[in-house]
Design an enzyme around this catalytic site. Structure first.
Site, PDB file in Angstrom:
ATOM      1  N   ASP A 113       0.850  -1.190   0.000  1.00  0.00           N
ATOM      2  CA  ASP A 113       0.000   0.000   0.000  1.00  0.00           C
ATOM      3  C   ASP A 113       0.886   1.241   0.000  1.00  0.00           C
ATOM      4  O   ASP A 113       1.956   1.241   0.618  1.00  0.00           O
ATOM      5  CB  ASP A 113      -0.918   0.022   1.228  1.00  0.00           C
ATOM      6  CG  ASP A 113      -1.991  -1.050   1.174  1.00  0.00           C
ATOM      7  OD1 ASP A 113      -2.406  -1.415   0.060  1.00  0.00           O
ATOM      8  OD2 ASP A 113      -2.415  -1.512   2.251  1.00  0.00           O
ATOM      9  N   ASP A 127      -7.184  -1.458  -4.584  1.00  0.00           N
ATOM     10  CA  ASP A 127      -8.274  -1.055  -3.689  1.00  0.00           C
ATOM     11  C   ASP A 127      -9.175  -0.017  -4.357  1.00  0.00           C
ATOM     12  O   ASP A 127     -10.404  -0.060  -4.225  1.00  0.00           O
ATOM     13  CB  ASP A 127      -7.700  -0.481  -2.392  1.00  0.00           C
ATOM     14  CG  ASP A 127      -6.877  -1.494  -1.616  1.00  0.00           C
ATOM     15  OD1 ASP A 127      -7.190  -2.696  -1.707  1.00  0.00           O
ATOM     16  OD2 ASP A 127      -5.924  -1.086  -0.926  1.00  0.00           O
TER      17      ASP A 127
END
Length: 203
Positions: A113, A127
């Site tokens: 991330d 995402d």
């Protein structure tokens, strides 16, 4: 749907590869501070680092979701649904690749991330694709659009109209002697009666 899923998967993996090669874990880089920063972390859990001790559970869920979306792909006839499900499939596959092939082990890999907004979870392109696809799914559902592109309301109205037309077509005119049927010669009798009344009035 397949092309969009492949594009989302490729974009997600390329951005993660760029982050891993150009940044060190934990590094923060201002992009449009204070609104947007790159913040490189490895997430073993779900959003907001939920379930960090159950990485394998998320791996199984992503496999099942991806398989179901591939099944739906053969039933989609709507561009809107193809776009929505393609985004969800590409995002799910992007994070699944991390779970399967990244450290520390197969099936329990940590997701890369790096996109950080103030007071929000750090996330990635996969995402973003999943969230965008789910929003589109909700909009299509609210509008009553099915996977084949037809509208649920229109389909129900069409079926009701066809049933009504069939019922009207099947109705027969009342026959002579039945309730509601005019007696033979009734019109002629009424006309002759009215003529006699006119003659009497003349007299």
């Amino acid at each position: 749907m397949l092309l969009l899923a492949a594009a989302a998967l490729a974009f997600d993996q390329l951005t993660k590869l760029w982050v891993v090669r150009t940044m060190t874990e934990g590094q923060i880089t201002d992009v449009a501070a204070p609104l947007l920063r790159w913040h490189f972390i490895r997430n073993p859990g779900a959003a907001f680092s939920i379930g960090t001790d159950y990485t394998w559970v998320f791996t199984i869920i992503m496999v099942l979701v991806s398989a179901f979306l591939i099944y739906l792909m053969f039933r989609v006839r709507s561009l809107g649904w193809a776009t929505a499900l393609g985004l969800v499939l590409g995002g799910a596959m992007g994070n699944l690749m991390d779970r399967l092939f990244r450290e520390p082990s197969f099936g329990q890999g940590h997701v890369v991330d790096f996109i950080a907004f103030p007071n929000f979870a750090i996330f990635n392109i996969a995402d973003s694709c999943v969230v965008s696809g789910v929003i589109l799914v909700c909009l299509l559902t609210l509008r009553g659009i099915d996977l084949d592109g037809t509208r649920s309301v229109d389909s129900a109205g069409t079926r009701a109209g066809k049933k009504g037309a069939a019922a009207g077509h099947g109705a027969e005119e009342p026959r002579s002697g039945e309730p509601g049927a005019a007696a033979p010669g009734s019109d002629a009798g009424e006309r002759s009666g009215s003529r006699l009344s006119e003659r009497e009035d003349e007299r």
